[in-house]
Each structure stands twice: as C-alpha cells, then as structure tokens.
Design a protein around this motif. Structure first.
Motif, PDB file in Angstrom:
ATOM      1  N   GLU A   1       0.806  -1.219   0.000  1.00 46.91           N
ATOM      2  CA  GLU A   1       0.000   0.000   0.000  1.00 46.91           C
ATOM      3  C   GLU A   1       0.839   1.269   0.000  1.00 46.91           C
ATOM      4  O   GLU A   1       0.381   2.349  -0.398  1.00 46.91           O
ATOM      5  N   LEU A   2       2.096   1.170   0.452  1.00 47.81           N
ATOM      6  CA  LEU A   2       2.964   2.354   0.492  1.00 47.81           C
ATOM      7  C   LEU A   2       3.301   2.864  -0.908  1.00 47.81           C
ATOM      8  O   LEU A   2       3.685   4.034  -1.067  1.00 47.81           O
ATOM      9  N   ASN A   3       3.143   2.025  -1.912  1.00 46.11           N
ATOM     10  CA  ASN A   3       3.413   2.457  -3.280  1.00 46.11           C
ATOM     11  C   ASN A   3       2.455   3.557  -3.730  1.00 46.11           C
ATOM     12  O   ASN A   3       2.759   4.301  -4.663  1.00 46.11           O
ATOM     13  N   GLN A   4       1.306   3.672  -3.063  1.00 43.69           N
ATOM     14  CA  GLN A   4       0.326   4.686  -3.441  1.00 43.69           C
ATOM     15  C   GLN A   4       0.805   6.100  -3.136  1.00 43.69           C
ATOM     16  O   GLN A   4       0.373   7.059  -3.778  1.00 43.69           O
ATOM     17  N   THR A   5       1.691   6.232  -2.163  1.00 47.74           N
ATOM     18  CA  THR A   5       2.141   7.578  -1.770  1.00 47.74           C
ATOM     19  C   THR A   5       3.650   7.776  -1.923  1.00 47.74           C
ATOM     20  O   THR A   5       4.137   8.888  -1.738  1.00 47.74           O
ATOM     21  N   SER A   6       4.390   6.727  -2.250  1.00 49.67           N
ATOM     22  CA  SER A   6       5.841   6.870  -2.385  1.00 49.67           C
ATOM     23  C   SER A   6       6.188   7.505  -3.729  1.00 49.67           C
ATOM     24  O   SER A   6       5.374   7.544  -4.655  1.00 49.67           O
ATOM     25  N   LYS A   7       7.396   8.002  -3.831  1.00 45.91           N
ATOM     26  CA  LYS A   7       7.842   8.660  -5.059  1.00 45.91           C
ATOM     27  C   LYS A   7       8.063   7.630  -6.175  1.00 45.91           C
ATOM     28  O   LYS A   7       8.341   6.459  -5.904  1.00 45.91           O
ATOM     29  N   PRO A   8       7.980   8.051  -7.436  1.00 46.70           N
ATOM     30  CA  PRO A   8       8.176   7.115  -8.550  1.00 46.70           C
ATOM     31  C   PRO A   8       9.641   6.749  -8.726  1.00 46.70           C
ATOM     32  O   PRO A   8      10.540   7.434  -8.225  1.00 46.70           O
ATOM     33  N   ASP A   9       9.890   5.688  -9.478  1.00 48.86           N
ATOM     34  CA  ASP A   9      11.263   5.248  -9.752  1.00 48.86           C
ATOM     35  C   ASP A   9      12.102   6.374 -10.343  1.00 48.86           C
ATOM     36  O   ASP A   9      13.291   6.508 -10.022  1.00 48.86           O
ATOM     37  N   SER A  10      11.497   7.161 -11.220  1.00 48.93           N
ATOM     38  CA  SER A  10      12.236   8.214 -11.924  1.00 48.93           C
ATOM     39  C   SER A  10      12.824   9.241 -10.964  1.00 48.93           C
ATOM     40  O   SER A  10      13.893   9.809 -11.226  1.00 48.93           O
TER      41      SER A  10
END
Length: 206
Positions: free
Chosen positions: A99-108
């Motif tokens: 679920e943390l992927n929803q608010t974490s920064k993108p790979d770029s």
C-alpha cells in the motif's frame, strides 16, 4: 432454482481460489527483475572496463589533495555495496507493505536524484580509508556485486511490496533501493572519467 443454487455453489468454491490467486500476484515483475540484473551487470562491467588495466600511479592520482583518487572511489563503491546489501536484507524480510506504493515517489525520482550533477556529501561510514591497494578495491567491489546479482536472480521476495525500515513520509521499496545501487555506480563512473581526463593524469608508461 436448481441452476441458481449450482451457480452459488460454484462461486463459493472458486472465490477463495480467486482471492488466493489475487493475493499471490506480485508487483515486482520478471521484467523488473531483469531490468535490475541488466543494470547491475552493466555498471559492474563498466567499472571493470575503466579500471582493470590501471597502473599503480593511475590508481593513486588525485586531481587535487581534497579529491579522491580512483582507488578511493572504487573503495567507496564497495563500501556502499555492503550498505545496500544490508538494507535489502532487512527490508526484504520485513512485513510486506504494498500500500505504500500509493504515496511513495516514482522510480524516476530516485534515478534522477542519484545521477544529478550537484555534489553529494558522503556520510562518514562510507568514506574510503585509502588503505587498500587500487586493484584490490576492484576485487572487493566485484565480490560484493556478484553476491547481489546472485541474490536478485533467485529471490522470491516481492521487491515492490517490501520497503525500507526508515521512518520517512516517502520510503523506498527494494526495487528503488536497487536503482540507487546501480545508479550510484553510474554516478561515480562519471567521477572516474573526470579523474582520467585531468591534464596531470599519468600515462600508462609512467
């Protein structure tokens, strides 16, 4: 009515299987794994290419007294290989938090940051000692990098669901830690090439 009951029974029988299949779906794809492996190998090979035939004088040359020589740069990279491995080891064994992927920064964001032109200040624990002979730093780095490549190739962990333990508002998942790992080598390859381009850099005959 019998047909209705049959459909309900089929739904009850298959829905747990459906839920189980969904829960087993990984965010970290085989494409992600291959991307990581390709970049770990690419940066490993470039370090070898830039350093394998250096003379002792070339390993030790400094653009100025306050700058690192190539031996120290490669030692610094090897120290970070240990740090990244420890971070991934701890992060990949923690509770998955997709679920943390929803608010974490993108790979770029991480790829851009690690390769920016602005200087980065190395923390004390990753500053080179300068005590190791140049070519031995390369062996040091390569041994650790091979361990990482072997781990990435076989791990069953979902590296996009496993996050670092740092208490930040935007933690990195383990795939993004790997972007930092190989991107960090790209950054210092640029530094090595700058050392070699200096007008005072020794020729191979010296």
């Amino acid at each position: 009515m019998q047909r209705y009951h049959t459909l309900c029974l089929l739904w009850l029988l298959t829905s747990p299987l459906l839920a189980q299949t969904t829960s087993l779906a990984k965010l970290w794809t085989e494409t992600d794994r291959q991307y990581t492996l390709d970049n770990l190998r690419r940066t490993r090979d470039l370090i070898v290419q830039e350093t394998q035939n250096l003379t002792p004088a070339q390993w030790k040359f400094k653009e100025s007294p306050d700058r690192w020589n190539i031996g120290e740069i490669v030692e610094h990279l090897a120290l970070w290989e240990i740090i990244w491995a420890r971070e991934v080891s701890m992060g990949s064994r923690s509770k998955p938090q997709p679920e943390l992927n929803q608010t974490s920064k993108p790979d770029s964001f991480y790829a851009t940051w690690i390769m920016e032109d602005s200087p980065h200040v190395s923390p004390d624990f990753s500053r080179p000692t300068g005590f190791i002979e140049g070519k031995n730093n390369l062996a040091f780095f390569l041994k650790l990098r091979e361990q990482t490549i072997a781990f990435v190739g076989k791990t069953g962990a979902d590296m996009r669901a496993q996050f670092e333990l740092a208490g930040t508002d935007s933690p990195r998942n383990m795939h993004q830690v790997y972007i930092f790992q190989w991107g960090h080598v790209d950054r210092h390859l640029r530094q090595i090439r700058k050392v070699k381009a200096d007008s005072g850099y020794p020729t191979s005959s010296h």
